[in-house]
Design an enzyme around this catalytic site. Structure first.
Site, mmCIF file in Angstrom:
data_model
loop_
_atom_site.group_PDB
_atom_site.id
_atom_site.type_symbol
_atom_site.label_atom_id
_atom_site.label_comp_id
_atom_site.label_asym_id
_atom_site.label_seq_id
_atom_site.Cartn_x
_atom_site.Cartn_y
_atom_site.Cartn_z
ATOM 1 N N ARG A 273 2.842 -4.223 1.605
ATOM 2 C CA ARG A 273 3.171 -4.185 2.947
ATOM 3 C C ARG A 273 4.569 -4.143 3.492
ATOM 4 O O ARG A 273 5.172 -5.253 3.145
ATOM 5 C CB ARG A 273 2.329 -5.017 3.906
ATOM 6 C CG ARG A 273 2.590 -6.519 3.692
ATOM 7 C CD ARG A 273 1.626 -7.543 4.272
ATOM 8 N NE ARG A 273 0.272 -7.431 3.338
ATOM 9 C CZ ARG A 273 -0.758 -8.362 3.331
ATOM 10 N NH1 ARG A 273 -0.397 -9.413 3.868
ATOM 11 N NH2 ARG A 273 -1.619 -8.133 2.737
ATOM 12 N N SER B 239 0.829 -7.563 -1.833
ATOM 13 C CA SER B 239 0.675 -6.433 -1.323
ATOM 14 C C SER B 239 1.841 -5.438 -1.093
ATOM 15 O O SER B 239 3.044 -6.236 -1.136
ATOM 16 C CB SER B 239 -0.008 -6.539 0.100
ATOM 17 O OG SER B 239 0.409 -5.683 1.047
ATOM 18 N N ASP C 103 -9.307 2.514 6.000
ATOM 19 C CA ASP C 103 -10.345 1.595 5.252
ATOM 20 C C ASP C 103 -10.045 0.273 5.690
ATOM 21 O O ASP C 103 -10.902 -0.871 5.201
ATOM 22 C CB ASP C 103 -10.059 1.715 3.659
ATOM 23 C CG ASP C 103 -8.917 1.666 3.464
ATOM 24 O OD1 ASP C 103 -7.799 1.287 3.987
ATOM 25 O OD2 ASP C 103 -8.603 1.882 2.040
ATOM 26 N N HIS C 104 -8.859 -0.035 6.128
ATOM 27 C CA HIS C 104 -8.411 -1.378 6.326
ATOM 28 C C HIS C 104 -8.730 -2.115 7.711
ATOM 29 O O HIS C 104 -8.710 -3.395 7.778
ATOM 30 C CB HIS C 104 -6.822 -1.895 6.219
ATOM 31 C CG HIS C 104 -6.394 -1.591 4.754
ATOM 32 N ND1 HIS C 104 -6.633 -1.066 3.711
ATOM 33 C CD2 HIS C 104 -5.514 -2.641 4.296
ATOM 34 C CE1 HIS C 104 -6.132 -1.345 2.788
ATOM 35 N NE2 HIS C 104 -5.487 -2.471 2.849
ATOM 36 N N ASP D 12 -0.056 1.384 -0.716
ATOM 37 C CA ASP D 12 -0.696 0.241 -0.936
ATOM 38 C C ASP D 12 -0.641 -0.338 -2.426
ATOM 39 O O ASP D 12 -0.171 0.492 -3.495
ATOM 40 C CB ASP D 12 -2.373 0.657 -0.793
ATOM 41 C CG ASP D 12 -3.305 -0.493 -0.700
ATOM 42 O OD1 ASP D 12 -3.702 -1.017 0.254
ATOM 43 O OD2 ASP D 12 -3.725 -0.996 -1.827
ATOM 44 N N ARG E 4 -7.428 -10.038 -5.906
ATOM 45 C CA ARG E 4 -6.311 -11.122 -5.476
ATOM 46 C C ARG E 4 -7.375 -12.175 -4.925
ATOM 47 O O ARG E 4 -8.287 -11.922 -4.178
ATOM 48 C CB ARG E 4 -5.500 -10.471 -4.317
ATOM 49 C CG ARG E 4 -4.220 -10.544 -4.504
ATOM 50 C CD ARG E 4 -3.409 -9.700 -3.533
ATOM 51 N NE ARG E 4 -2.597 -8.508 -4.604
ATOM 52 C CZ ARG E 4 -2.164 -7.568 -3.916
ATOM 53 N NH1 ARG E 4 -2.014 -7.092 -2.974
ATOM 54 N NH2 ARG E 4 -1.393 -6.930 -4.952
#
Length: 781
Positions: A672, A670, A128-129, A193, A475
């Site tokens: 990440r 995030s 999806d990213h 995520d 965000r």
């Protein structure tokens, strides 16, 4: 215990005493999909959950909150686990793992490096990213498949080899897919995520983590989490009119701020809950990430039952009904903090710019914008995203758009629509919502994250041009959506976005203000309405799921040494056994430093599987306290100024280790883990700050770095850019015992500062081994 025997234990636990459930044949036939996509969630072990909860309740001798029931119900050892909210570390057994494609690359590379043959718990990858919004859904998806073919092939083949389900590009956003397929009341899921908490809308404990945490769970090792505190939000009254579920979390964010939820689960309860749809509850839980919460959750109710039935999981609903006492808080349970919200009095809100906790009632934002010099003209309205792309969201937005169309009006601003999943896209197309949103001026984008994460090829304003956008995202950090630091982004509900896009200005309150039709007639918009769920059931659209084969051991997973997108991982070096001496200050960061500042997304997403390449974005968005500049720091070996990654590489090449010094809530945003991998890869040893965001602090520990906090936050002011710092006390590194920093100034003076840490014994072993992955490998031998 080695991971292999842990793996066997986990598989046995999954099967033992579980009730196997089947998705209805009618739904399967209608959906035209194989049973396989539902099989991973077909073990629902409420008996085991109930048994663990009974053990813990007896030990603690007090009523439990709902989040405590689900979390403690997943303890590895409920008889002996030390439980103290906010203090002890829990060893947990989550039920499943979900990964989006940008973080799955590094997670799967780490899993490959672990040497294990197959995942121990049901796991999925969601593409999806990596889909950039440019023209429209169909063309953007085709382009993404071409541009990202190497990465998609890697994820698909790695999934097949190691037993991980693969949701292809175009299937939708990870959190919507989880809600539609895998979340259910009482499940514990971890996802790579930060918006994984979305599943709390279906009574699940869903927690965002870094890839290394996902590897632990996939390897069958108990997963560690600091025992969360519990913040209760008691809802009374009823949502109505222009007020939406999004306004609940916009208001709560204003109350708690971006760090007020850190280390806590936010638990909604009270009579007001029943006025919120299941997908509305998911919206509220999703954006709980913006207050730093570990996750958020709602108690099981009839809204969740209806959603489960509509998504082909009626038997899960029936079983949840049987165990309903387990899926709500005990009477008399106590919260660490209690917030009360009366939904009858709650007004529509809009938060921003530049931070998601700057809350304004919609009625006030125009005047506040004028006072602050924020641009009033709305250039683009964007609806959708993982936060607000449900059938109900799209229906309410379409009901606003239709009123404008009926009067001959279209959007003054540009307008984009991001469906959350292929199922939502197909259903809103069938039911006419897409046509209405298109007719009013909307462009339907791919079923993906798109502009919400910076995957937006925006061309209507130049970089540096001051402008305003309104979104239904979660965000709105500086430059997040479009890489333009001058874009003022505001987050609100999809229906308010639609109204403001039609009006073209922030200075418009749909509850009181009038629009003017082309014929001069003045009219007011009626409050939005939309069905919670489609009357005709969902149209699942195209089948985009690939189930892993029963045995993938013969599958090949190729990573070309020449690739600039993927790179196999080399183990990080072990700790030398000595204190760290004369570390350079790479950068002293001033103010807000999110994971977007540390490792930007947008154009950098394409390098998420190649550690060396993506390290070229390390801290390029952080503000240097020395000169208030971005990506301009002094190289103390040459005396010249350069970019942060370039100076770090130069230090590493000359065997000079370094630290980063930072401010409050460092690493918010995030999940990440690249924000932790990059400093480690480029020679960093410690990150010393006033305070950390939860996920980032854990990610740093996982990669063998030292996340440390000033015992006295004002000591931040004592650090100078040209200092050398020695970290002492590592030879006797133990939980709860502070370390010290000997700071040598260039004028010859020295001072010693106390540094706190939150390492437990297991995490200290990660540091000594060089990383959690190194430690996992040590335990296998």
């Amino acid at each position: 215990v080695t991971p292999h025997s842990e793996l066997q234990k986990t598989l046995l636990a999954l099967g033992h005493g579980a009730r196997r459930l089947h998705v209805s044949a009618a739904y399967r036939a209608k959906a035209n999909v194989s049973m396989s996509r539902f099989e991973p969630s077909s073990f629902i072990n409420y008996e085991k959950l109930q048994s663990n909860v009974d053990i813990v309740r007896k030990r603690l001798n007090r009523p439990l909150t709902l989040s405590e029931k689900i979390v403690y119900g997943h303890l590895d050892d409920p008889h002996n686990q030390d439980i103290d909210r906010g203090r002890t570390y829990l060893r947990l057994r989550p039920d499943r793992v979900a990964m989006q494609d940008a973080t799955a690359q590094m997670a799967m590379l780490q899993f490959i490096s672990s040497g294990l043959p197959r995942v121990a718990v049901p796991s999925t990858i969601h593409c999806d990213h990596l889909i950039e919004a440019q023209i429209g859904g169909v063309k953007d998806l085709a382009r993404a498949k071409e541009v990202n073919q190497e990465v998609y092939n890697f994820l698909s083949s790695a999934g097949a080899k190691y037993g991980v389900g693969f949701w292809k590009p175009g299937s939708g956003i990870i959190h919507q897919i989880i809600l539609e397929n895998y979340a259910y009341p009482g499940v514990m899921l971890i996802g790579t995520d930060s918006h994984t908490p979305n599943g709390g809308g279906l009574g699940s404990i869903c927690i965002g983590v870094g890839g290394a945490d996902a590897v632990d769970v996939m390897a069958g090792i108990p997963w560690e989490l600091k025992c969360p505190k519990v913040i209760g939000v008691k809802l009374t009254g009823t949502l109505s009119g222009w007020t939406s579920p999004k306004d609940v979390i916009l208001k709560v964010a204003g109350i708690l701020t971006v760090k007020g939820g850190t280390g806590a689960i936010v638990e909604y309860h009270g009579p007001g809950v029943d006025s919120i749809s299941c997908t509305g509850m998911a919206t509220i839980c999703n954006m709980g990430a913006e207050i730093g919460a570990t996750t958020s959750v709602f108690p099981y109710n009839h809204r969740m039952r209806t959603y489960l039935e509509k998504t082909g999981r009626g038997q899960i609903a029936a079983l949840a009904d049987e165990y309903s006492d387990l899926l709500v808080p005990d009477e008399g349970c106590e919260y660490d903090q209690l917030i009360e919200l009366n939904l009858d009095e709650l007004k529509p809100h809009i938060n921003g710019p530049f931070t998601p906790d700057l809350a304004h009632p919609v009625s006030d934002v125009g005047a506040v914008a004028e006072q602050n010099g924020w641009p009033l003209e709305v250039k683009v309205g964007l609806i959708g995203s993982c936060t607000n792309s449900s059938y109900e969201d799209m229906g309410r937005a379409a009901s606003v758009a239709k009123q404008a169309l009926d009067k001959g009006l279209k959007c003054k601003a540009q307008f984009t629509v991001t469906p959350g999943s292929e199922q939502i896209r197909a259903t809103i197309e069938r039911d006419g919502y897409s046509k209405i949103l298109g007719d009013v001026g909307g462009v339907v984008l791919a079923n993906a994250c798109g502009p919400c994460i910076g995957q937006w090829d925006r061309r209507d304003v130049k970089k540096g041009e001051k402008n305003t956008i309104v979104t239904s995202f979660n965000r709105n950090f500086t430059a997040r959506n479009d890489a333009n630091p001058a874009t003022h982004a505001f987050v609100t509900s999809p229906e308010i976005v639609t109204a403001l896009a039609i009006a073209g200005t922030l200075n418009f309150n749909p509850e009181t203000d009038f629009l003017t039709a082309p014929n001069g007639e003045k009219f007011k918009l009626d409050p939005p309405n939309g069905d919670e769920l489609p009357a005709k059931d969902f149209d699942p659209g195209q089948d985009t799921y690939q189930h892993p084969p029963a045995d993938g051991s013969s599958m090949k997973v190729d990573v070309s040494p020449q690739s600039n997108r993927l790179q196999l991982l080399e183990p990080f070096d072990k700790w030398s056994g000595k204190d760290l001496e004369d570390l350079r200050v790479l950068i002293k960061v001033k103010g807000k430093c999110t994971t977007d500042h540390i490792s930007a997304a947008g154009p950098w997403l394409k390098f998420r599987g190649h550690l060396d390449n993506i390290s070229n974005n390390m801290l390029i968005g952080a503000v240097n306290s020395e000169n208030d500049a971005v990506n301009k720091i002094k190289n103390h070996l040459t005396g010249e100024y350069g970019g942060v990654p370039d100076v770090a590489r130069h230090y590493k090449a000359n065997s000079v280790s370094w630290v980063v010094v930072g401010d409050d809530n460092y690493g918010e945003g995030s999940s990440r883990e690249h924000a932790a991998l990059e400093p480690r890869h480029l020679g960093g040893r410690a990150i010393i700050v006033k305070s950390f965001a939860r996920i980032h602090e854990t990610n740093l520990k996982k990669q063998g770095l030292l996340p440390l906090t000033f015992s006295n936050p004002s000591d931040y002011d004592k650090i100078r850019p040209d200092d050398k710092i020695s970290i002492r006390g590592l030879e006797t590194f133990t939980p709860g015992k502070p370390l010290s920093a000997v700071v040598k100034h260039s004028d010859g003076s020295e001072e010693t500062l106390e540094l706190n840490h939150s390492f437990n014994e297991t995490q200290i072993e990660w540091f000594k081994a060089g990383s959690a992955l190194n430690r996992m490998k040590e335990l296998q031998h």
